[in-house]
Design a protein around this motif. Sequence first.
Motif, PDB file in Angstrom:
ATOM      1  N   SER A 184     128.831   8.862 -29.929  1.00 54.24           N
ATOM      2  CA  SER A 184     127.920   9.660 -28.933  1.00 54.24           C
ATOM      3  C   SER A 184     127.961   9.073 -27.428  1.00 54.24           C
ATOM      4  O   SER A 184     127.750   7.790 -27.208  1.00 54.24           O
ATOM      5  N   ASP A 224     127.203   8.747 -36.610  1.00 53.32           N
ATOM      6  CA  ASP A 224     127.427   8.826 -34.953  1.00 53.32           C
ATOM      7  C   ASP A 224     128.879   8.711 -34.625  1.00 53.32           C
ATOM      8  O   ASP A 224     129.283   7.520 -34.761  1.00 53.32           O
ATOM      9  N   THR A 251     121.851   9.853 -28.810  1.00 58.64           N
ATOM     10  CA  THR A 251     121.818   9.776 -30.178  1.00 58.64           C
ATOM     11  C   THR A 251     121.512   8.614 -30.871  1.00 58.64           C
ATOM     12  O   THR A 251     120.759   8.795 -31.918  1.00 58.64           O
ATOM     13  N   LEU A 252     122.439   7.740 -31.139  1.00 63.25           N
ATOM     14  CA  LEU A 252     122.539   6.722 -31.968  1.00 63.25           C
ATOM     15  C   LEU A 252     120.961   5.987 -31.597  1.00 63.25           C
ATOM     16  O   LEU A 252     120.603   5.636 -32.858  1.00 63.25           O
ATOM     17  N   ARG A 306     127.501  14.104 -32.583  1.00 63.36           N
ATOM     18  CA  ARG A 306     128.120  13.456 -31.499  1.00 63.36           C
ATOM     19  C   ARG A 306     127.264  14.164 -30.460  1.00 63.36           C
ATOM     20  O   ARG A 306     127.516  15.651 -30.441  1.00 63.36           O
TER      21      ARG A 306
END
Length: 373
Positions: A78, A75, A82-83, A48
């Motif tokens: 987030s 994930d 990030t993803l 996250r």
Amino acid sequence: MIITLLVISGLYALFTLSLWLSWLRMPTFLVDRAMQSEPLITVIIPVRNEAETIENLLDDLRNQTYSRFEVIVADDSSTDDTLSIVQAYASTSPFALHPLPLSDERTASPKKRAITQSIARATGDLIVTTDGDCRVGPDWLITIAAFYERTSAKLISGPVTFTEEKTLFDSLQTVEFASLIGTGACTMALGMPTMCNGANLCYEKRVFDDVGGFSGVDHLASGDDELLMHKIASAYPDNVHFLKNPAAIVKTNTHKSWRGFYNQRKRWASKWRAYTSYLPTLLAVFVFLSNAAPVVAVVGWLLGFLNGNGTLLVIGLKLVPEFLFLRQILVFLQKKSSVSVIPLTQLVYPLYVIFFGLAAQGKGYSWKGRNLN
């Protein structure tokens, strides 16, 4: 009063010396690369808001000398990139990389949910967990696989330390964390596992299902590592082992803020109430009393209730064995530069243990932008 303090301190000295001797007797595992079988490993990374660090970890996995693995990055909604970073990496990744977006729903333990849903999709025989801000060496997975082949362990706990220390606060965290890793390793070697760390943990997928996963402890935000370990150790006695090999060391970041440090340590300390085995609970209480003893002795000496010799003996029974033990663990973790900080840590640690032991009695803390119980 002095007799009580000396008994507590004496027992703590014997306990710490037994850990030290156990560590010295524990052989360093030597990897045989000519394995008869190569288990398929599923590396699970719950994340996250790890946009700044996740690509470094994926690069480390790209450089692994072991090839039979897949990676699932779960994930947890987030709010940063990030993803999208993981998805972009997956399009060119030489290993099987599966981004797993999780819905933004309220849950008591987001990390346990992420691991559980990842395991449901995993094809590996072994589950290995780590965190999105960690770094691993090129022989990390082959060392785990070889150790599993040698021991047939149901759960393997690996060493964890921090990345490069830049401040005194970083060094203090390194020493304190080394004590937790060392204690967990030695209690496993003694057949009485107490603690481990989810940043470097391996267990059979079948065993996770056999013990019911996180059922029974899924109402707690923390404990995706230790509480699961206790369930596995209860079902499979003598099948929980520590992997003592420098190639297996996982490194993570220290906390740069006191608030982040406080929330993590409060989260860790809150787990003791969920222990079903008497040993970890007893150890938590014993460590609390052992660290309170020198504080009480100093206060008693200042108030004139205790003499100086008795106070020094109480302090010495704690400091000397502790230094011997911590030095060995830090050298193994390749943190010899932090040995000089041990005395300062020993000065601060009793107050730290008392503070967090009391703070853990309260509920609620903030973690990665969420308020958890």
